[in-house]
Motif scaffolding. Structure first.
Motif, mmCIF file in Angstrom:
data_model
loop_
_atom_site.group_PDB
_atom_site.id
_atom_site.type_symbol
_atom_site.label_atom_id
_atom_site.label_comp_id
_atom_site.label_asym_id
_atom_site.label_seq_id
_atom_site.Cartn_x
_atom_site.Cartn_y
_atom_site.Cartn_z
ATOM 1 N N MET A 227 4.781 -4.533 -5.951
ATOM 2 C CA MET A 227 4.617 -5.977 -5.750
ATOM 3 C C MET A 227 5.261 -6.414 -4.444
ATOM 4 S SD MET A 227 5.297 -7.883 -9.295
ATOM 5 C CE MET A 227 4.228 -7.717 -10.680
ATOM 6 N N LYS A 228 4.642 -7.380 -3.801
ATOM 7 C CA LYS A 228 5.221 -7.914 -2.565
ATOM 8 C C LYS A 228 6.238 -8.970 -2.886
ATOM 9 C CE LYS A 228 1.758 -6.986 0.819
ATOM 10 N NZ LYS A 228 0.882 -7.496 1.825
ATOM 11 N N TRP B 200 8.331 -0.009 -12.509
ATOM 12 C CA TRP B 200 8.090 0.633 -11.219
ATOM 13 C C TRP B 200 7.206 -0.251 -10.346
ATOM 14 C CZ3 TRP B 200 3.349 2.308 -9.211
ATOM 15 C CH2 TRP B 200 3.440 3.029 -8.028
ATOM 16 N N TYR B 201 6.168 -0.822 -10.939
ATOM 17 C CA TYR B 201 5.242 -1.668 -10.196
ATOM 18 C C TYR B 201 5.948 -2.894 -9.636
ATOM 19 C CZ TYR B 201 0.836 -3.892 -8.990
ATOM 20 O OH TYR B 201 -0.191 -4.470 -8.305
ATOM 21 N N HIS C 178 0.820 -1.202 0.000
ATOM 22 C CA HIS C 178 0.000 0.000 0.000
ATOM 23 C C HIS C 178 0.856 1.255 0.000
ATOM 24 C CE1 HIS C 178 -3.732 -2.168 0.306
ATOM 25 N NE2 HIS C 178 -3.155 -2.955 1.201
ATOM 26 N N VAL C 179 2.081 1.158 0.451
ATOM 27 C CA VAL C 179 3.026 2.266 0.394
ATOM 28 C C VAL C 179 4.118 1.879 -0.590
ATOM 29 C CG1 VAL C 179 4.672 3.645 1.708
ATOM 30 C CG2 VAL C 179 2.559 2.892 2.778
ATOM 31 N N PRO C 180 4.297 2.643 -1.682
ATOM 32 C CA PRO C 180 5.297 2.252 -2.685
ATOM 33 C C PRO C 180 6.718 2.455 -2.160
ATOM 34 C CG PRO C 180 4.314 4.336 -3.292
ATOM 35 C CD PRO C 180 3.577 3.851 -2.083
ATOM 36 N N GLU D 284 5.743 0.323 -20.208
ATOM 37 C CA GLU D 284 6.876 -0.500 -19.770
ATOM 38 C C GLU D 284 7.510 0.061 -18.502
ATOM 39 O OE1 GLU D 284 8.527 -2.206 -24.003
ATOM 40 O OE2 GLU D 284 9.055 -0.171 -23.398
ATOM 41 N N LEU D 285 7.642 1.390 -18.448
ATOM 42 C CA LEU D 285 8.192 2.013 -17.240
ATOM 43 C C LEU D 285 7.299 1.772 -16.040
ATOM 44 C CD1 LEU D 285 9.690 5.480 -18.130
ATOM 45 C CD2 LEU D 285 10.800 3.550 -17.075
ATOM 46 N N TYR D 286 5.986 1.856 -16.239
ATOM 47 C CA TYR D 286 5.061 1.597 -15.128
ATOM 48 C C TYR D 286 5.203 0.163 -14.636
ATOM 49 C CZ TYR D 286 0.886 1.217 -12.322
ATOM 50 O OH TYR D 286 0.035 1.014 -11.273
#
Length: 88
Positions: free
Chosen positions: A87-88, A81-82, A7-9, A76-78
């Motif tokens: 991601m856990k 970043w994701y 929930h916190v990046p 692709e950048l997203y």
């Protein structure tokens, strides 16, 4: 496979070399450890994992384009970043 996400990046720098160093330090310098978890008190845990990065996608995109020449699409950048921050 889990559908949960952070929930916190944030992205932490897990320094495995320092964990190894901490274990060696405790084993070599202390002959008797009083109980099973007491080794945590013998070595400072801040030396093992020090860095935590908090970045939103917009900041990540600006920094990436500032320092890297290779151009990716925003999709692709997203995804990159994701993968690192959500991601856990």
């Amino acid at each position: 496979m889990s559908r949960s996400y952070k929930h916190v990046p944030c992205c932490k720098d897990y320094n495995r070399g320092m964990k190894k160093c901490a274990n060696r330090y405790v084993r070599r310098n202390y002959l008797v450890v009083p109980s099973g978890m007491a080794y945590k008190k013998l070595f400072c845990s801040w030396n093992i994992c020090d860095y935590k990065f908090l970045q939103s996608f917009s900041i990540y995109r600006k920094k990436y384009y500032e320092y890297n020449r290779r151009k990716y699409s925003d999709r692709e950048l997203y995804r990159m970043w994701y993968k690192d921050y959500k991601m856990k």
